[in-house]
Design an enzyme around this catalytic site. Sequence first.
Site, short mmCIF file in Angstrom:
data_model
loop_
_atom_site.label_atom_id
_atom_site.label_comp_id
_atom_site.label_asym_id
_atom_site.label_seq_id
_atom_site.Cartn_x
_atom_site.Cartn_y
_atom_site.Cartn_z
N GLU A 161 0.84 -1.21 0.00
CA GLU A 161 0.00 0.00 0.00
C GLU A 161 0.87 1.26 0.00
OE1 GLU A 161 -2.55 -1.34 3.37
OE2 GLU A 161 -4.20 -0.89 2.03
N GLU B 94 -3.65 -9.88 3.67
CA GLU B 94 -4.65 -9.58 4.70
C GLU B 94 -5.77 -10.60 4.74
OE1 GLU B 94 -3.12 -7.45 2.84
OE2 GLU B 94 -2.70 -5.59 3.93
#
Length: 670
Positions: free
Chosen positions: A494, A514
Amino acid sequence: MTRSRPANPLLETSTRPAPRRVAVIGAGTIGPDIGYYLKAALPGLELALLDVRQAAVDAALARLKGYADKAVARGKMSDKAAQATLAGITGGTDYDVLRGCDWVIEAATEDLALKLRIFAEVEARVDAGTAITSNTSSLPAQRIFSRMAHPERATVTHFFAPAWRNPVVEVVAWARAEASLVAWLRRLFVQTGKLPLVTADVPCFMLDRIFDNWCNEAGLLLGEASAAQIDSVAAEFVQAGPFFVLNLAHGNPIIIETNTLQADEEGEHYRPAPIFRSVDRWNAVAPGREIEVPEPLRSRIRDRLLGVLLSQTVDILDRDIGGAADLDIGCRLALGFRHGPLELMRSMGPAECTRVLERFVRERPGMPAPRRDPAAYLPAERHVLVDQRDGVVLITLRRPEALNALHDELTDEVLAVIRRHEDDPKVAGFVIVGYGTKSFCAGADIGRFPSLLGDKEAAAQYARDCSRLLVHLDRARKPVVAALNGMALGGGFELATRCHALIAERSAWMQLPEVTLGILPGIGAMVVPYRRWPDAALVFHGMLTRGDRLKAARAHELGIVDELADGYDDLIARAVARVHALAGHIPTISDAPVAVPPFAPGAGTGGPVLSGTVIGIIEHAVRDAAMAPTLAAALEVGYRAFGTVACTAAAREGITAFGERRPPDFGATG
Ligand code: DAK
């Protein structure tokens, strides 16, 4: 000690190649462990073990085989890698094995006279270009190497037990060592997975000044408290108390030796506690167990231990024996402190530091007192290294113990460095890179996440708060380039996607794990990749809902990675050039809604390996975010989705399993 050397050792320039033939002198404990680390990292290396006793060599060879067998049994090493690690190792008692070596490491003795004799034998056999290092925890390089014909190719490299696994190595920058030797060692150590910390050439260097004096102070306290009481109080600061460690390492003679050395050179206040000469083993307390220590004795012990720790810390920094951030990370990783001393000083605050130090120096006359205000010792950054090249600020994420995983303090430090330099006309922009050759960033350090489970608003707010750096990058006035030197996972990916260009080492890879943890990437990965690279939407679907890996070469084909690089030097050179190329036209992330293709039907069913509930929340959020009218609104969808996922049974299971180091079972959570 202060010389202008890059903070990130991989920015050192060195023309000396990696070693091909290395000899380790001393087949006791640490010598073979050093050899094993080197062979595991550089399997093509020829390694010769040398000792005066053949039996010691044979035992060492057997031990190395045992290490490799264990690594295979635990799935840490393949059979093939184990065979390569054990190939090319020879052992013997004849100094002639040193001929043709490009690096000789002495790890035989702490006896200076013996070291001098050994190095005379070494110099008689090796070429002028051979690097020579001595492993010692206390003896200055000046004493060990001064009689050599070519001391400039020699220095101390101080490994910590167990040397095959402990990442820390002190590299001593003494007056006569060539700068190029120190540069080569630093670079080589990082390339082989170590954490080199440069220190000045003083007795006990940096970390053993902490360790030896910590133990000695504990010994001096024995008139007032028992070993078990001292260990129990020390447990607040260290994984294992001083007496437990002394038992483990048979350390009493070491404290006598090293503190005598410090006392002879620096003053009587360092003289070892007499009791170390008359006691063999201590009635210590094992880690995790404590005994009751009544007040005011507890406070007295605590103040005294903290006192010696802080007194040594300020002395190390005042005398420039080592760097503040290095001292912190070294104390944690090499010595088992729970927090670095500077971190402790920060949490204590200046008034409490002053109280502890003043009391300590009063009770222990001669011990170093601070020369500055306590706050002045705190480093600006503890988790990032900052360098400059060609007008570009290079920010290196350095948390090697967690593969450079992000936590709040680290991201705040990155942001602070950018803010500090962004108005400087001499700075063209920034490069963010990871420490070492394996990882750019292994994602978020999810230690904080358990406290957010079940609280939708708090979790969403945490996601907003965590996005400060990323949102700043969206509006940055100077280009920031991500240099992917290895894996970029989760929050690391990210971060990279918010930089204005991505340059990746060919072996780098990306992943959003995740979903495998029962959560989702709430700070941009469900939004930004789709808006920046809409043609790769299906790839992002797979990364988000299955945890698919994306290799650098494929990311390059898709236009996500702008350039591929061959090795760290090329990576940095390209990233720096890219910063300059982007000056004046930093790409921005589109505010416009974007079309996303449908997710594969059935992908959301989940099972024991992945959670159908979480996949459903991800799919929903991706679609909503894609339709959002602005980037800010789309990011808000992601923050809220994180709040939603934090309240699922799957998130609780995934995060708990991660903490317990077991695979999660989403079968029952849905
Ligand atoms: N955090 C903390 N420590 C980590 C870490 C991480 N993310 N990743 C690795 N480490 C530590 C390991 O625990 C290990 O420590 P020791 O056991 O030596 O003490 C050390 O780094 C070396 O790792 P390994 O021994 O596991 O190394 P291997 O080469 O065998 O394996 C690996 C490498 C990357 C495959 C493996 O370490 C791994 O699976 N690590 C976990 C990767 C991961 O799941 N990362 C988290 C992704 S989730 C948000 C903000 C951010 C995020 C989401 C929301 N909001 C605020 C809303 C982001 C989330 C994520 O990034």
